[in-house]
Write an enzyme that holds these catalytic residues in place. Sequence first.
Site, PDB file in Angstrom:
ATOM      1  CD1 TRP A   1      66.271  82.064  13.966  1.00  0.00           C
ATOM      2  CD2 TRP A   1      65.269  83.470  12.546  1.00  0.00           C
ATOM      3  NE1 TRP A   1      64.917  81.989  14.175  1.00  0.00           N
ATOM      4  CE2 TRP A   1      64.283  82.835  13.315  1.00  0.00           C
ATOM      5  CE3 TRP A   1      64.874  84.387  11.580  1.00  0.00           C
ATOM      6  CZ2 TRP A   1      62.926  83.085  13.149  1.00  0.00           C
ATOM      7  CZ3 TRP A   1      63.520  84.638  11.411  1.00  0.00           C
ATOM      8  CH2 TRP A   1      62.568  83.989  12.186  1.00  0.00           C
TER       9      TRP A   1
ATOM     10  NE  ARG B   1      71.561  88.598  17.660  1.00  0.00           N
ATOM     11  CZ  ARG B   1      71.319  89.905  17.612  1.00  0.00           C
ATOM     12  NH1 ARG B   1      71.644  90.651  18.635  1.00  0.00           N
ATOM     13  NH2 ARG B   1      70.758  90.445  16.569  1.00  0.00           N
TER      14      ARG B   1
ATOM     15  CB  CYS C   1      71.571  86.820  11.594  1.00  0.00           C
ATOM     16  SG  CYS C   1      70.432  86.112  10.417  1.00  0.00           S
TER      17      CYS C   1
ATOM     18  CG  HIS D   1      30.511  84.804  23.535  1.00  0.00           C
ATOM     19  ND1 HIS D   1      29.162  85.023  23.369  1.00  0.00           N
ATOM     20  CD2 HIS D   1      30.850  85.385  24.724  1.00  0.00           C
ATOM     21  CE1 HIS D   1      28.705  85.732  24.389  1.00  0.00           C
ATOM     22  NE2 HIS D   1      29.705  85.948  25.227  1.00  0.00           N
TER      23      HIS D   1
ATOM     24  CG  ASN E   1      72.667  90.144  11.503  1.00  0.00           C
ATOM     25  OD1 ASN E   1      73.132  89.106  11.037  1.00  0.00           O
ATOM     26  ND2 ASN E   1      72.887  90.534  12.746  1.00  0.00           N
ATOM     27  N   GLY E   2      69.441  90.958   8.417  1.00  0.00           N
ATOM     28  CA  GLY E   2      68.385  91.751   7.797  1.00  0.00           C
ATOM     29  C   GLY E   2      67.905  91.088   6.512  1.00  0.00           C
TER      30      GLY E   2
ATOM     31  CD  GLU F   1      58.520  82.779  24.580  1.00  0.00           C
ATOM     32  OE1 GLU F   1      59.069  83.236  23.568  1.00  0.00           O
ATOM     33  OE2 GLU F   1      58.288  83.472  25.582  1.00  0.00           O
TER      34      GLU F   1
ATOM     35  CE  LYS G   1      66.084  88.237  25.248  1.00  0.00           C
ATOM     36  NZ  LYS G   1      64.882  87.970  26.055  1.00  0.00           N
TER      37      LYS G   1
ATOM     38  CE  LYS H   1      57.885  84.000  28.519  1.00  0.00           C
ATOM     39  NZ  LYS H   1      57.807  85.389  28.252  1.00  0.00           N
TER      40      LYS H   1
ATOM     41  CD  GLU I   1      54.738  87.225  29.212  1.00  0.00           C
ATOM     42  OE1 GLU I   1      54.278  87.566  28.109  1.00  0.00           O
ATOM     43  OE2 GLU I   1      55.941  86.986  29.389  1.00  0.00           O
TER      44      GLU I   1
HETATM   45  O1  M6R Z   1      62.844  93.098  22.548  1.00  0.00           O
HETATM   46  P1  M6R Z   1      61.338  93.278  22.531  1.00  0.00           P
HETATM   47  O2  M6R Z   1      60.773  93.490  23.887  1.00  0.00           O
HETATM   48  O3  M6R Z   1      60.917  94.347  21.575  1.00  0.00           O
HETATM   49  O4  M6R Z   1      60.799  91.901  21.988  1.00  0.00           O
HETATM   50  C1  M6R Z   1      59.430  91.704  21.764  1.00  0.00           C
HETATM   51  C2  M6R Z   1      59.103  90.240  21.591  1.00  0.00           C
HETATM   52  O5  M6R Z   1      59.803  89.711  20.500  1.00  0.00           O
HETATM   53  C3  M6R Z   1      59.449  89.424  22.856  1.00  0.00           C
HETATM   54  O6  M6R Z   1      58.802  89.915  23.983  1.00  0.00           O
HETATM   55  C4  M6R Z   1      59.035  87.951  22.632  1.00  0.00           C
HETATM   56  O7  M6R Z   1      57.658  87.837  22.559  1.00  0.00           O
HETATM   57  C5  M6R Z   1      59.616  87.067  23.750  1.00  0.00           C
HETATM   58  N1  M6R Z   1      60.234  85.901  23.191  1.00  0.00           N
HETATM   59  C6  M6R Z   1      58.617  86.545  24.688  1.00  0.00           C
HETATM   60  O8  M6R Z   1      59.180  85.750  25.675  1.00  0.00           O
END
Ligand code: M6R
Length: 610
Positions: free
Chosen positions: A76, A27, A2, A505, A102-103, A489, A605, A486, A482
């Site tokens: 959110w 975000r 949020c 395995h 937020n929270g 997501e 984000k 990528k 990674e």
């Molecule tokens: O702000 P942070 O680096 O703590 O965030 C961690 C993850 O939420 C962040 O890396 C997330 O996995 C990304 N969307 C990946 O692209």
Amino acid sequence: MCGIVGYVGQEQASPILLDGLRRLEYRGYDSAGVAVYDGQGGIRVVKAKGRLQVLSDLTQEGTALPGTIGLGHTRWATHGEPSDVNSHPHMSQRGKFAVVHNGIIENYMELREFLENQGVTFASQTDTEVVAQLLEYCYNGDLMATVQKVLHRIRGAYALGILCRDQPDVLVAVRKDSPLILGLGEGFNLLASDVTALIRYTRDVVYMDDNEIALLSTAGVQVFDAYLQPVDKEPQRVDWEISAAEKGGYEHFMFKEIMEQPKAFRDTVFPRIVNNRVVLEDLSLTPEEVRDIDHIVIIACGSSYHVGMVSKYILEKLLRKPVEVALASEFRYSDPFVTERTLCIVISQSGETIDTLAAMREAKRLGAKVLAIVNVVGSTIAREADHVLYTWAGPEIAVATTKAYSTQLAVMYLVGLYFADLMGRIDSNTYDAIVCELLRIPSKMESILENKEHIQYFASIYFNHDSIFFIGRNIDYAIGLEGSLKLKEISYIHSEAYAAGELKHGTISLVEDGTLVVALASYGQLFEKLMSNVVEVKSRGADVLGLTTQRLKESMEKTVDATMAVPDTHPMLLPSLDVIPMQLFAYYVALMRGCDIDKPRNLAKSVTVE
Ligand code: M6R
């Protein structure tokens, strides 16, 4: 997650609130709303499910909602589905209070039941509404005392913006475990969950700390502690340009940020290399403290965790000390083994990820030293860690991290070299060779980016696959993690990364005609082993896209269907080059599938709820 924005001043509030919300869109959100005091004894709220444009249209860009004080929110969903009624701001039953939050209010069920028994009728399914209703229930004419009373009754994490109809010249801001920043102006003041919402209006900000309550009016800002005692807060100056958080002609923030990586890497590394030595002037650990470290635990989430995975291989090789990598969400509940000789390295782009923050607090409580690697200056993790090294990536807007990943990795190289030198674990030839290559990484990144059409071409061949595996060994496996994240997501293709030797395995049973396997083979000593795994998947019908170095390209091409190759460099630094084709591949695949790249579904984000 949020987003919150609030304004009090002499201008019309709504357009400023909408502009602030637009800057928080990145975000991630599913609905948005604004509340403005109408100047005639009432608070008017407009809120709607969907994109901000819906809210903008409903309020005619804010012009249909006059007033000079108000709150805005992008939601959110956590408690209650995304809908108009569940969107914020939430009003109390008799319209006295508007609240954005937020929270999570953890005890909202019991509070709701209590208030319902007192005859309060709820409009939404959210946890936030209990705050608005409780404020009205407790209100005794003294706004700050009422807020204080309510804070005693709610549990959980919250950043709150509060507007009271009876005192329409002030906003109240409250923070506990969820970021909130105050923006200081001439004749106006702002509050926001993220500096990007403020930067167009002011560069002077105050970062609120936990359990603080702020009162904002046109005339100024006062901050109080939980006992309503005034707190002296030092304003900070935000020095990045507003253009850094704009697309600047690129179609997507993600693409812009991929292209910015050479510069981000330079900005992070070059000032810290003086006369070919790594100089970490901003690191407050003393040489004695560094030599005393006997164990390192890296703690992070998501891509930052993947940086930790790569770093484990690098640090263990350089330091010959045990390095563990822990998911922050697991670490805090695992009765972790750390001592005062443990260094916990916490990695976070935002510096606000709640799991990482909580894990860091646990590590500190257990007596470990904490070094945070963070991108956002003044963020909670940066402020609470014992030691901080910033990644100078500039603001990262796209949900899918790219330049933050690269700069986190860059800082880890620097930490590795610096520690290895202090610990007497590295000979001067190796040290010099790595530093020399470190300085060449940005131009090698540029050469990969110049040939991006090559990767776009591969994406055009493979974008229709439904299942993609990334395989590699050691560091290649960590980079595969990674690459896979990528891709999934932003393109929503099912994808997994495997240590190549593990395939047989169990997982190889999923490989069939048409499965795409991305095989990472950057390291000579493991090349043949990896190629055996490639042959295994090929003989079961997989299409194989290889990623390797120029030096190994020819050998790889004999076996795989297509090959991407990065320039050769020192093996320790290869991850910085290997990750770029992975990012570009994910980006182009998502583009070809028509996905909303900067705002992938269900993602935020900065993840500020557990
Ligand atoms: O702000 P942070 O680096 O703590 O965030 C961690 C993850 O939420 C962040 O890396 C997330 O996995 C990304 N969307 C990946 O692209």
